[in-house]
Design an enzyme around this catalytic site. Structure first.
Site, short mmCIF file in Angstrom:
data_model
loop_
_atom_site.label_atom_id
_atom_site.label_comp_id
_atom_site.label_asym_id
_atom_site.label_seq_id
_atom_site.Cartn_x
_atom_site.Cartn_y
_atom_site.Cartn_z
N GLU A 100 -3.89 44.58 -20.76
CA GLU A 100 -3.27 44.14 -19.47
C GLU A 100 -3.65 42.97 -19.16
OE1 GLU A 100 -5.06 46.31 -16.30
OE2 GLU A 100 -5.32 44.34 -14.99
N GLU A 102 -5.58 36.64 -10.15
CA GLU A 102 -6.32 37.57 -9.11
C GLU A 102 -7.15 36.51 -8.14
OE1 GLU A 102 -7.03 41.71 -10.70
OE2 GLU A 102 -7.91 40.40 -12.00
#
Length: 882
Positions: free
Chosen positions: A161, A166
């Site tokens: 991933e 974020e």
């Protein structure tokens, strides 16, 4: 849009080629003007291959797929993702993802949107870029990220991933009262959940800017073996595949760079294998955009939970565009278009250390010593009564601590330790026959024994037996036949040591030892009660003393290039006596100790392979006069195999982290495992150097003593029980600031005496602390070690929002890590009235900044200022190998 890039080498190559074309024709001449190269302009080889500028009236379904579910990302988030136009729409040239309260009675309290490009836009390598204004508020969690399109290496996170951006809880208050403003770039990879790994870095915009106030550009550049993170074209993080180091035989020894890794099932063999290469980040990935509400991360940091007011009118994640570029220079690897800057590949700046495990020792390497029992049960080697029906007991000895006690009743039996699957009951245990073949020449089986009561029969002979390969071979010898001739004595601890060669000569195949037995002779042992401790199969570990009170003539003192003669001198410090003294004159040089024949040494390098995991290189140094140059830095260098491999490090990179102070003796320690990881072949160490940096050392005079390569003594190192019925020696249960006195109280039968803490009106933290000047070195346990304890809340804090925390400090608070208890490996929050276990990986704590070589405080407490009324108990607090 501008991409800062350093493509000078490629441009210089092109110019050089053009110059060569002009040669050979006599008077042909080519002029090159390098001032025209501007690294701030876009690199022409980045080609735009996909984009969404969001300039239409609706979301382009040819590019994006809405995910519709209430599961989120498996992080206990509080939203359902929908395809409703209320949650995602295009307006004024931007994509808007809006999180808002759900209707009453809905499955989750909020709704939002998550879009992906899977099977519509899938890419391997390139530059992935988004310009966006991020949402704010406690509980907000926007993300721009990538997942594998086809999970080639297995389910998450084995196939990887990539989190491009974020952020959580922007503008909510941090612990220091400042508004949250960090963005994060992270990779997820490795073993199957919950043993998965991740690594990344956070970034703070300059001059106090907040990502929720304005648009900023977030990007990665991904190429074969490397991924780089950018905010507004500033490169703040680099992650790479792991790089292995090898010995002279081509065997993998360690990691010269600890990066990402992959664990997946090999298609050929079907075995689960670890790979230190480009996997899993060498397959096609797709893009995702989403705004989560709450979840494990945002709800446990900043102001905790979710601020409903922040979402009352909708919270918006606004994306101006998403663009994908690929590098035309090399589409197969993505290399040739790197946008880099000085420091992007430095561990002191942008390069991130990953979580890859150290490769296992080469097959056929020197066997690592095996401890079967030394106070802590080994789940792979349970204590065992073969045939008498008894259960060996773990019992406390006044001098030894926990030992195993065996007894013999009327039924003939043998007792000892076994590693066969049919006798292993601990779920953590597995049959592990020990291959002692490589240590037959110097190894032995040893143990300590105390007879509590002798057998009733006067004819009973105490025996020792070792079996291998499921009793395929064995050696049985009277205890009294050990080379030292020691015999059991009632009421006294006696040591026994049997050389492996002696056991082999008696018929043992040493390659698969699986049972060790100590017992009175069969049928004559009734009434015997006896205890065993320190049960080991081991060899004497190699040690090299390079200098201690006198010169080792095989490793003479040495000035490489300056023409001086190092000397033995008497130091005024009585603890040091005769030491080695070096000086640096006008000629640049390095000084140290050299075993090579051309330097007067014996020409026999030191093989540290068998202690590479636990050993250190250590020395003491005192600077008598500092170099004249103020820029001089002090360095340590070790070479192996005639400089086929070498590692050079500042003295400040030692475990002590100290820099020299003129007139003071200081100790410097370097772990062999770290040196091997940096590229050293430990099998042929032949030069050790301590010196001021080349060309800056003039005027330096310094002394060196106690130069050794060894496994350090175990005092204050390895595993330790900080509290088990009472605090460990030199440790105590402790209230930092509240004025209370933690107590030892009785709990249930399983726990016995435990530590009890109570929080009053004065804010405080509590736990277990070492005495002044006492530090525990857990660095040797780093690879598989944990900090673990059990806790039971007797009464909770008055404040229902009080968060329970774990904090560990080292070296007088020189480093520390604080985490919620829910971040433990168990991932559980405390429940009033229940004993619960909490485990924290030493590797994870070290990665978070803890110096594991000098641990001196372990704390468990409700968050500062929120704990009044809390009463809780702690037991079985250990630092140990998992």
């Amino acid at each position: 849009m501008k991409h800062a890039a350093t493509q000078l080498s490629r441009l210089v190559t092109a110019v050089a080629a053009a110059t060569l074309v002009g040669c050979g024709g006599g008077s042909a001449e080519t002029e090159s003007d390098f001032t025209t190269v501007d690294p701030s302009v876009p690199v022409t080889d980045w080609e735009l291959v996909w984009s969404d500028e969001f300039e239409g009236e609706s979301i382009d379904e040819n590019k994006w797929t809405h995910e519709v579910n209430c599961q989120g990302g498996g992080n206990n988030e509080k939203q359902c993702y929908t395809d409703s136009a209320e949650n995602s729409f295009v307006s004024d040239g931007s994509l808007h993802i809006v999180a808002m309260p759900a209707e009453e009675g809905a499955e989750k309290p909020y709704t939002s949107a998550r879009l992906n490009t899977r099977y519509k836009a899938d890419f391997k390598y390139g530059r992935f870029e988004m310009r966006a204004k991020l949402p704010s508020g406690q509980g907000s969690w926007p993300a721009f990220w990538m997942l594998p399109t086809d999970y080639v290496y297995g389910e998450w996170p084995r196939s990887g991933e990539i989190d491009i951006m974020e952020a959580v809880n922007l503008k909510a208050a941090r612990e220091d009262g400042t508004p949250e403003a960090y963005v994060h770039g992270t990779l997820h990879y490795g073993q199957a959940w919950p043993d998965n790994d991740s690594s990344g870095k956070e970034y703070l915009l300059p001059e106090g800017a907040n990502p929720a106030d304005d648009f900023h550009t977030y990007a990665i550049e991904w190429q074969e073996g490397e991924i780089r993170w950018y905010v507004d074209d500033y490169l703040y993080a680099t992650q790479r595949q792991s790089e292995l180091t090898y010995n002279r035989d081509g065997d993998a020894l360690g990691l010269s760079h600890r990066g990402w890794y992959a664990e997946y099932f090999d298609q050929g063999t079907g075995e689960l294998t670890t790979h230190w290469d480009t996997a899993p980040f060498d397959q096609e990935f797709h893009l995702l955009l989403n705004l989560a509400v709450g979840g494990d991360w945002p709800e446990n940091v900043n102001e905790l939970g979710i601020d409903a007011e922040a979402f009352a009118n909708g919270q918006t994640y606004e994306i101006d565009y998403v663009r994908v570029y690929q590098c035309a220079s090399d589409m197969d690897t993505g290399k040739g278009c790197e946008t880099v800057r000085p420091g992007y590949d430095s561990m002191d700046d942008a390069l991130v250390e990953g979580a890859a495990p150290t490769p296992p020792p080469p097959a056929g390497a020197v066997a690592k010593n095996l401890t079967i029992f030394d106070g802590t049960p080994n789940p792979d080697w349970p204590a065992w009564d073969c045939c008498g029906g008894s259960t060996p007991l773990l019992t406390a000895d006044a001098d030894r601590g926990d030992v195993y006690e065996f007894y013999v009743n009327d039924t003939p039996t043998v007792n000892g330790f076994v590693t066969r699957s049919e006798f292993i009951t601990d779920p953590e245990g597995e049959a592990s026959p020990f291959d002692a073949s490589p240590m037959v020449e110097k190894g032995s089986v040893s143990f300590d024994m105390k007879v509590v009561s002798a057998p009733s029969s006067p004819d009973a002979v105490w025996m020792f037996k070792v079996e291998s390969d499921n009793a395929g071979s064995a050696a049985e010898i009277p205890l009294a036949s050990n080379p030292a001739g020691t015999v059991p004595v009632v009421g006294e601890w006696v040591s026994f040591d049997f050389p492996l060669q002696m056991l082999v000569d008696a018929g043992l195949n040493p390659s698969a030892i699986d049972v060790i037995m100590v017992f009175p002779s069969w049928g004559a042992g009734a009434g015997a009660v006896y205890q065993l401790d320190e049960v080991k199969i081991a060899q004497e570990l190699p040690q090299l003393v390079v200098f201690e009170d006198e010169e080792n003539l095989d490793w003479p003192m040495w000035d490489c290039c300056g023409g001086s003669t190092p000397m033995e001198v008497m130091d005024e410090d009585a603890d040091h006596g005769v030491v080695a003294e070096f000086t640096v004159g006008a000629e640049p040089t390095v000084n140290g100790f050299n075993s090579r024949t051309d330097a007067g040494g014996a020409g026999v390098p030191f093989d540290a392979s068998s202690i590479a995991e636990d050993g250190v290189i250590q020395f003491d140094m005192k600077v008598m006069s500092a170099p004249a140059s103020p820029d001089a830095s002090w360095l340590f260098k070790v070479e192996a195999d005639n400089n086929s491999s070498a590692v050079e490090l500042p003295l400040s990179d030692s475990l002590e982290g100290a820099t020299p102070v003129t007139g003071e003796w200081q100790t410097y320690t370097y772990r062999l495992a770290d040196l091997v990881g940096a590229g050293l072949d430990p099998s042929a160490i032949d030069v050790l150097m301590i010196f001021p940096a080349w060309g800056t050392g003039e005027g330096a005079q310094y002394r060196v003593d106690n130069v050794k390569i060894q496994v350090p003594p175990k005092e204050n190192s390895g595993p330790v029980t900080l509290f088990g019925n009472t605090a460990a020696a030199n440790w105590s249960i402790w209230d930092c600031c509240g004025g209370s006195t933690p107590m030892e109280v009785e709990d249930d039968a399983e726990h016995g005496t435990v530590a009890e803490f109570a929080v009053g009106a004065t804010p405080t933290v509590m736990g277990i602390t070492a005495d002044d000047g006492v530090y525990h070195d857990a660095s040797m346990l780093l690879e598989n070690g944990v900090v673990q304890f059990e806790m039971k809340i007797v009464s909770n804090a008055n404040n229902p929002d009080a968060q329970w925390l774990f904090k560990i400090e080292a070296n007088d608070a020189g480093s520390a890590v604080e985490l919620p208890l829910s971040d433990s490996m168990e991932g559980v929050a405390p429940v009033v009235g229940e004993w619960q276990t909490y485990t924290f990986s030493l590797q994870a704590l070290a990665s978070a900044g803890l110096d594991t070589s000098a641990i001196d405080v372990v704390m468990i407490f409700p968050a500062w200022g929120a704990g009044e009324g809390a009463v809780y108990r702690v037991d079985n607090a250990v630092i140990a190998e998992q």
